[in-house]
Design an enzyme around this catalytic site. Structure first.
Site, short mmCIF file in Angstrom:
data_model
loop_
_atom_site.label_atom_id
_atom_site.label_comp_id
_atom_site.label_asym_id
_atom_site.label_seq_id
_atom_site.Cartn_x
_atom_site.Cartn_y
_atom_site.Cartn_z
N ASN A 173 68.56 46.06 64.57
CA ASN A 173 69.67 46.69 65.31
C ASN A 173 69.45 48.19 65.59
OD1 ASN A 173 72.84 45.07 64.55
ND2 ASN A 173 71.58 44.97 66.36
N ILE A 221 77.41 46.98 59.29
CA ILE A 221 77.80 47.08 60.70
C ILE A 221 76.73 46.52 61.63
CG2 ILE A 221 79.37 49.02 60.39
CD1 ILE A 221 77.07 50.84 61.45
N THR A 222 75.73 45.81 61.08
CA THR A 222 74.76 45.19 61.99
C THR A 222 75.39 43.96 62.63
OG1 THR A 222 73.83 43.70 60.31
CG2 THR A 222 72.80 45.87 60.53
N CYS A 223 74.84 43.54 63.77
CA CYS A 223 75.35 42.34 64.44
C CYS A 223 74.64 41.13 63.89
CB CYS A 223 75.10 42.43 65.93
SG CYS A 223 75.74 43.92 66.64
N ASP A 224 74.61 40.98 62.60
CA ASP A 224 73.87 39.91 61.97
C ASP A 224 74.73 39.40 60.84
OD1 ASP A 224 72.09 38.39 60.35
OD2 ASP A 224 70.41 39.46 61.26
#
Ligand SMILES: *Cc1c(COP(=O)(O)O)cnc(C)c1O
Length: 638
Positions: free
Chosen positions: A549, A498-501
């Protein structure tokens, strides 16, 4: 639903027993089960009961589960294997192992290892100043060793001398000649003899991801010339009697037993020659490197090992004995510094799948309409084109999609028409994939459909926090559904976090005897949690995570097995994970100030009459409760 599928099939697919080392298997109800005590292989803990108890305790996903009995078992196994082998081999030295705390410095882990190791005088190893401060406080056993590796300054060496003053067997392993000069000077100043080890830069090269710990260009250790100089230097200061140990470490996760044999031969030969020169060495420290079979293949791939613990120990004991007998030198006490092998199995990350990303899953009505663009009707004809050769059908679909995209950019195709073409395209690809036979599957473009069509399951976790090595160096870790293993897994998926990566995903999976880019799992059911486990995270992964994050550390659940407890276990301790507040504070935020600023803006709206005062209070309370709450996603499915 469960036809033609049983837990043997699940075992063949996920290989739980192959990498589980006797601790993990699949139970008859299709749940992962744990047998954490090697002395009581018949005591099983059902993972579903653990999850139920966690839920009853209000613990949310993701969480780290630690099985302390597994840690104890691993400490017992390594010590007893050395003990037994030494006895059978008529070896005259002892085994005095140490646990290198860098592998997992969690206090509870270190305490458990010391407790389990007390009967064997099992000690600790440190590689930095803070680690040294920890082992100084915790390794109180006067019989056990404390091995001090890593680069050292005056404070480091002075702390080691403090250890000597309070009766500890602290061995300073010299990595660089300048450390020796500093140590000699300080020991004169504080009037205490140090115990000195010498780290040899080995000629043997290990293979795999950690091979740079040996060879001429290795960062650590003394060359043979430097070792001889060091001995002369100690002699000239009347301190040769302080030289106690010869150390080497050729790298972690040694996958090929031949490298162990080579290193032992080289190390034992050097040991014997130094003793013959009059250096009063007593210990030969063979470092770490004992591997873990992460992929269960028992091969020399980077994520496996082609030997057992028994074989590893036998090769060391008999190898050292043979050389020392030939050289007519007394058998040294053997020290090893296994970290990965002690801790890898004892912990796992459990989490749930919070969603699915699948380009072909969107429902959209694509029925024919009067006056629609010919590209739409062309694409629609492919839906029923089972007679067309799959390669041709695929080429047509791809070409129509490309033309449609061009047409859309030029404003020729409407947004509804584009949506239809997209929907039909995925429908056609799925149909082609289902219709492939053994021959057409060989065509590369068609074979790749499996990847193209695989869904991504979104796991409530951060790879950067919980499995840093999977991202950094392509380390393989087993990932398995924790329940429903008696049902056939019908969709191929890959896991994204769920990281923005976009690097936040798992790219390699253990599937049967091979490694795949995706893996079969079960369809998600509405309103039902789908728990998955990432296993063998106890070594390094547990403690290397970062703040990417700002997700922070996970809640931990410490489990002990107990025959008399229902389910054969109890939760001994719950360590809460980092709150949002806590991770923000590590980045220098003042969360009181943040709450105040948000409240100020809310109050302004209240004064303007845009918000009712009661409502305003509720909003600012909500903000504060989120600060105190979890950084991960709340589970909506349970
Ligand atoms: C990292 C390290 C270890 C631990 O190695 P494992 O492969 O985890 O057993 C042991 N000794 C030294 C010097 C190390 O740097």
């Amino acid at each position: 639903m469960t036809q033609q599928w049983n837990i043997e099939d699940a075992e063949a697919l996920y290989g739980v027993k192959r990498w589980g080392a006797g601790y993990f298997s699949i139970g008859e109800h299709g749940n992962i089960q744990i047998s954490p005590n090697h002395r009581k292989p018949d005591v099983y803990i059902d993972m579903n009961e653990v999850l139920a108890e966690m839920k009853a305790e209000g613990i949310e996903f993701p969480a780290v589960i630690r099985f302390h009995d597994i840690l104890r078992s691993q400490v017992e196994i390594i010590n007893e294997t050395f003990r037994d082998t030494i006895e059978t081999a008529n070896y005259s030295g002892k085994y005095v192992g140490v646990y290198p705390i860098k592998v997992n410095q969690m206090r509870e882990v270190v305490e458990e290892i010391l407790d389990a190791g007390e009967a064997y005088n099992y000690g600790l190893e440190a590689g930095s100043k803070p680690e040294l401060m920890a082992v100084l406080a915790y390794n109180e056993n006067p019989e056990a060793l404390t091995i001090l590796n890593g680069y050292k300054d005056e404070d480091y060496l002075t702390l080691a001398l403090l250890g000597r003053h309070i009766g500890r067997n602290m061995i300073v392993v010299v990595e660089k000649f300048s450390e020796l000069e500093m140590l000699v000077r300080l020991s004169k100043k504080y009037k205490i003899d140090p115990m000195i080890g010498l780290r040899s830069k080995m000629m043997v090269r290990s293979t795999g991801k950690w091979s740079s710990s040996s060879g001429d260009r290795a960062k650590f250790g003394l060359s043979i010339a430097e070792i001889v100089n060091a001995m002369e230097y100690l002699k000239s200061h009347d301190m040769l009697h302080c030289a106690k140990l010869l150390h080497f470490h050729i790298g972690s996760q040694i996958s090929d037993i031949r490298k162990v044999k080579e290193a032992v031969t080289e190390g034992a030969r050097l040991y014997a020659k130094l003793v013959q020169m009059g250096v009063p060495l007593e210990y030969l420290d063979i470092g770490g490197g004992l591997g873990i079979d992460y992929d269960g293949s028992s091969t020399t791939t980077d994520s496996s090992r082609n030997y057992s613990t028994e074989e590893y120990v036998a090769d060391i004991v008999y190898g050292v004995k043979q050389i020392c007998d030939l050289e007519e030198v007394k058998h040294p006490n053997i020290v090893s510094e296994s970290g990965r092998a002690i801790t890898a199995h004892h912990s796992l990350v459990v989490t749930n799948v919070v969603g699915e990303v699948n380009p072909g899953a969107t429902e959209f009505d694509f029925s024919a309409e009067e006056g629609e663009h010919v590209l739409v009707s062309n694409m629609r004809e492919l839906v029923n084109g089972h007679d067309i050769h799959p390669q041709e059908r695929y080429n047509d679909a791809a070409a129509y999609k490309q033309s449609a995209y061009e047409a859309f950019k030029l404003g020729i195709l409407s947004i509804r028409e584009m949506a239809k073409i997209d929907t039909i395209y995925w429908r056609v690809l799925t149909d082609i994939h289902h219709g492939l036979d053994s021959e057409t599957r060989q065509i590369q473009e068609l074979e790749e459909l499996e990847d193209t069509l695989a869904s991504q399951y979104l796991a409530n976790m951060s790879i950067f926090q919980s499995a840093a090595d999977t991202w950094a160096i392509g380390q393989l870790l087993p990932i398995v559904p924790l329940t429903r293993l008696h049902e056939k897994p019908e969709v191929r998926i890959s896991i994204a976090d769920i990281t923005c990566d976009s690097d936040g995903k798992i790219g390699k999976y253990i599937e049967g005897n091979s490694i795949s880019d995706n893996i079969p799992m079960h369809r998600l059911r509405k309103g039902e949690s789908y728990p998955i486990g990432m296993f063998l995270t106890g070594a390094y992964q547990d403690v290397m995570g970062d703040m990417h994050n700002l997700f922070g550390r996970l809640t931990e659940v410490h489990i002990f097995s107990h025959d008399d407890e229902p389910g054969a276990f109890y939760i001994e301790e719950i360590v809460p994970g980092h709150s949002a507040e806590k991770v923000l504070e590590t980045m220098q935020y003042n969360t009181d100030y943040m709450a105040k600023m948000v409240k100020k803006s809310i109050d302004k709206q209240i004064r303007k009459g845009a918000l009712a005062p009661r409502e305003g209070v509720r909003w600012s309370d909500f903000y504060e409760s989120c600060l105190a709450g979890t950084t991960y996603l709340r589970d909506e499915r349970k």
